[in-house]
Design a protein around this motif. Structure first.
Motif, PDB file in Angstrom:
ATOM      1  N   ARG A  40       0.869  -1.176   0.000  1.00 32.60           N
ATOM      2  CA  ARG A  40       0.000   0.000   0.000  1.00 32.60           C
ATOM      3  C   ARG A  40       0.905   1.224   0.000  1.00 32.60           C
ATOM      4  NH1 ARG A  40      -5.757  -0.904   0.028  1.00 32.60           N
ATOM      5  NH2 ARG A  40      -5.900  -3.090   0.562  1.00 32.60           N
ATOM      6  N   GLY A  41       1.071   1.861  -1.148  1.00 30.35           N
ATOM      7  CA  GLY A  41       2.001   2.980  -1.229  1.00 30.35           C
ATOM      8  C   GLY A  41       3.406   2.478  -1.006  1.00 30.35           C
ATOM      9  N   ASP A  42       4.116   3.051  -0.034  1.00 33.92           N
ATOM     10  CA  ASP A  42       5.464   2.560   0.273  1.00 33.92           C
ATOM     11  C   ASP A  42       5.473   1.601   1.462  1.00 33.92           C
ATOM     12  OD1 ASP A  42       5.016   4.395   2.290  1.00 33.92           O
ATOM     13  OD2 ASP A  42       7.019   5.271   2.207  1.00 33.92           O
ATOM     14  N   HIS A  43       4.293   1.217   1.938  1.00 32.36           N
ATOM     15  CA  HIS A  43       4.168   0.259   3.041  1.00 32.36           C
ATOM     16  C   HIS A  43       4.108  -1.156   2.481  1.00 32.36           C
ATOM     17  CE1 HIS A  43       3.073   3.077   6.391  1.00 32.36           C
ATOM     18  NE2 HIS A  43       2.975   3.867   5.332  1.00 32.36           N
ATOM     19  N   HIS A  44       5.008  -1.996   2.956  1.00 34.88           N
ATOM     20  CA  HIS A  44       5.027  -3.404   2.588  1.00 34.88           C
ATOM     21  C   HIS A  44       4.559  -4.168   3.821  1.00 34.88           C
ATOM     22  CE1 HIS A  44       7.420  -3.027  -1.185  1.00 34.88           C
ATOM     23  NE2 HIS A  44       7.603  -1.832  -0.637  1.00 34.88           N
ATOM     24  N   LEU A  51       3.969  -7.559  10.008  1.00 35.51           N
ATOM     25  CA  LEU A  51       5.081  -6.639   9.844  1.00 35.51           C
ATOM     26  C   LEU A  51       4.703  -5.582   8.813  1.00 35.51           C
ATOM     27  CD1 LEU A  51       8.039  -9.175   9.659  1.00 35.51           C
ATOM     28  CD2 LEU A  51       7.602  -7.533  11.496  1.00 35.51           C
ATOM     29  N   ASN A  52       4.854  -4.330   9.170  1.00 44.29           N
ATOM     30  CA  ASN A  52       4.568  -3.215   8.270  1.00 44.29           C
ATOM     31  C   ASN A  52       5.876  -2.457   8.084  1.00 44.29           C
ATOM     32  OD1 ASN A  52       3.630  -1.006   6.888  1.00 44.29           O
ATOM     33  ND2 ASN A  52       2.064  -0.469   8.380  1.00 44.29           N
ATOM     34  N   LEU A  53       6.495  -2.612   6.913  1.00 47.40           N
ATOM     35  CA  LEU A  53       7.826  -2.066   6.672  1.00 47.40           C
ATOM     36  C   LEU A  53       7.779  -0.954   5.630  1.00 47.40           C
ATOM     37  CD1 LEU A  53       9.774  -5.444   6.375  1.00 47.40           C
ATOM     38  CD2 LEU A  53       9.285  -4.129   8.441  1.00 47.40           C
ATOM     39  N   GLN A  54       8.576   0.082   5.843  1.00 49.22           N
ATOM     40  CA  GLN A  54       8.728   1.168   4.884  1.00 49.22           C
ATOM     41  C   GLN A  54      10.222   1.474   4.767  1.00 49.22           C
ATOM     42  OE1 GLN A  54       7.185   2.510   8.054  1.00 49.22           O
ATOM     43  NE2 GLN A  54       5.582   1.070   7.531  1.00 49.22           N
TER      44      GLN A  54
END
Length: 88
Positions: A39-43, A54-57
């Motif tokens: 989602r956008g720059d959120h992986h 895990l929510n990585l940017q």
């Protein structure tokens, strides 16, 4: 020792949190069976047998150090096919 193994030991050692490439970290999680949603720059990474998400940017091309620590804590909490009995 392959690239994945070297990256695992770098993460588990805790000495290189600010020097982990974002793409390397994503590749490791995919290799460990995580599913990825972007989602956008959120992986956002999930795995059917884990409660954690895990929510990585990225920061430029690097992973954020606190997110590398989150991945390390997850690797230490669950087996995920990683061997923990070798010395760091």
């Amino acid at each position: 020792m392959g690239k994945i193994d070297k990256l695992l030991w770098r993460i588990l050692s805790g000495r290189a949190d600010a020097d982990i490439s974002f793409q390397e970290l994503l590749g490791l999680l995919r290799h460990l069976g995580f599913e990825e949603r972007i989602r956008g720059d959120h992986h956002i990474f999930t795995r059917h047998d884990l409660m954690e998400i895990l929510n990585l940017q990225p920061v430029g091309h690097q992973a954020k150090p606190y997110q590398v620590k989150q991945v390390r804590n997850l690797l230490l909490k669950y087996p995920l096919g990683v061997i923990h009995d070798e010395p760091l």
